[in-house]
Design a protein around this motif. Sequence first.
Motif, mmCIF file in Angstrom:
data_model
loop_
_atom_site.group_PDB
_atom_site.id
_atom_site.type_symbol
_atom_site.label_atom_id
_atom_site.label_comp_id
_atom_site.label_asym_id
_atom_site.label_seq_id
_atom_site.Cartn_x
_atom_site.Cartn_y
_atom_site.Cartn_z
ATOM 1 N N GLN A 200 0.813 -1.196 -0.093
ATOM 2 C CA GLN A 200 -0.080 0.338 0.230
ATOM 3 C C GLN A 200 0.539 1.285 -0.197
ATOM 4 O O GLN A 200 0.776 2.145 -0.519
ATOM 5 C CB GLN A 200 -1.190 0.004 1.103
ATOM 6 N N LYS A 202 3.794 1.742 -1.510
ATOM 7 C CA LYS A 202 4.127 2.312 -2.982
ATOM 8 C C LYS A 202 2.812 2.837 -3.878
ATOM 9 O O LYS A 202 3.093 3.089 -4.946
ATOM 10 C CB LYS A 202 4.353 0.785 -3.189
ATOM 11 N N SER A 203 1.965 3.197 -3.447
ATOM 12 C CA SER A 203 0.458 3.376 -4.036
ATOM 13 C C SER A 203 1.054 5.216 -4.046
ATOM 14 O O SER A 203 1.337 5.953 -3.372
ATOM 15 C CB SER A 203 -0.481 3.193 -3.165
ATOM 16 N N THR A 204 -0.100 6.035 -4.721
ATOM 17 C CA THR A 204 -0.057 7.300 -4.306
ATOM 18 C C THR A 204 -0.548 8.108 -3.475
ATOM 19 O O THR A 204 -0.551 9.220 -2.398
ATOM 20 C CB THR A 204 -1.097 7.768 -5.832
ATOM 21 N N SER A 205 -1.538 7.709 -2.522
ATOM 22 C CA SER A 205 -2.108 7.463 -1.186
ATOM 23 C C SER A 205 -1.495 7.072 -0.207
ATOM 24 O O SER A 205 -1.385 7.495 0.838
ATOM 25 C CB SER A 205 -3.279 7.224 -1.291
ATOM 26 N N ARG A 206 0.346 7.188 -0.473
ATOM 27 C CA ARG A 206 1.558 6.669 0.437
ATOM 28 C C ARG A 206 1.086 7.881 1.637
ATOM 29 O O ARG A 206 1.237 6.447 2.781
ATOM 30 C CB ARG A 206 2.843 6.912 -0.045
ATOM 31 N N SER A 207 1.678 8.666 1.838
ATOM 32 C CA SER A 207 1.635 9.950 3.092
ATOM 33 C C SER A 207 0.233 9.716 4.057
ATOM 34 O O SER A 207 0.018 9.140 5.039
ATOM 35 C CB SER A 207 1.805 10.852 2.931
ATOM 36 N N LYS A 229 9.814 2.153 -0.878
ATOM 37 C CA LYS A 229 8.838 3.258 -1.702
ATOM 38 C C LYS A 229 8.816 2.458 -2.864
ATOM 39 O O LYS A 229 9.378 1.181 -3.293
ATOM 40 C CB LYS A 229 9.774 4.911 -2.093
#
Length: 229
Positions: A200, A202-207, A229
């Motif tokens: 998860q 590694k996805s765009t919603s990482r933060s 990452k």
Amino acid sequence: MDTPKKIGILGGTFDPPHLGHLKLATHFAKVLHLDALLLIPSGEPWQKDTGITPAEIRLQLTEAAGIDLARAFLYLQIPTQIGVDRIEIDRAGPSYAIDTAKALRERFGPDVSLIWLMGADSLLNLPSWNSWGQLLDFVNFAVASRPHHKISENMSAEIEVLLANHQCADLDTLEKSQFGRIYLDNSLSVDLSSTELRNQLKSTSRSAIASEHIPSHALEIITNLGLYK
């Protein structure tokens, strides 16, 4: 007879440590009245894929998560002492639970209750562990239910026999036994999948995912080192 001193053991890759681990630790520290809790990151996790984070970094992350856990214990007035133990990192070769259980029993002596904390999936996978049949000669198990891992539905014949011989229905029996008991706790449902969390991240919603699932001190190290990452 006095209740023996109780020490909880929470082992794992801790790659990364997350709030599921802390929830499990907090719950059992409270209900089992643990005197101490040891977080034990594995050195060479023999059942995991290659490509896991180096052991010394995972130790750092576990120590950082231990700070957040200590704060939670303070807030909840749980008197359990927390330690992060490098026993598996310092031991050469694959990290087998049986070696750790034997070493801890030797370290703490025969009168201490050693309680290995785990999720239901670990109990179900137990027959794949090295010398798994000997573990209860050294420790007890406290098992928390996990979503999608109903023990009764997924149980092998070996685990069925193990529970028939070792399960105890009440906490009092577990607390007064130094080893050899299994307590199934259905009051806490935790998801302990570090693998899923790494994917998860590694996805765009990482933060957003990281701040929701990873303790703040561990997250600081992850951010500084650019991990996952």
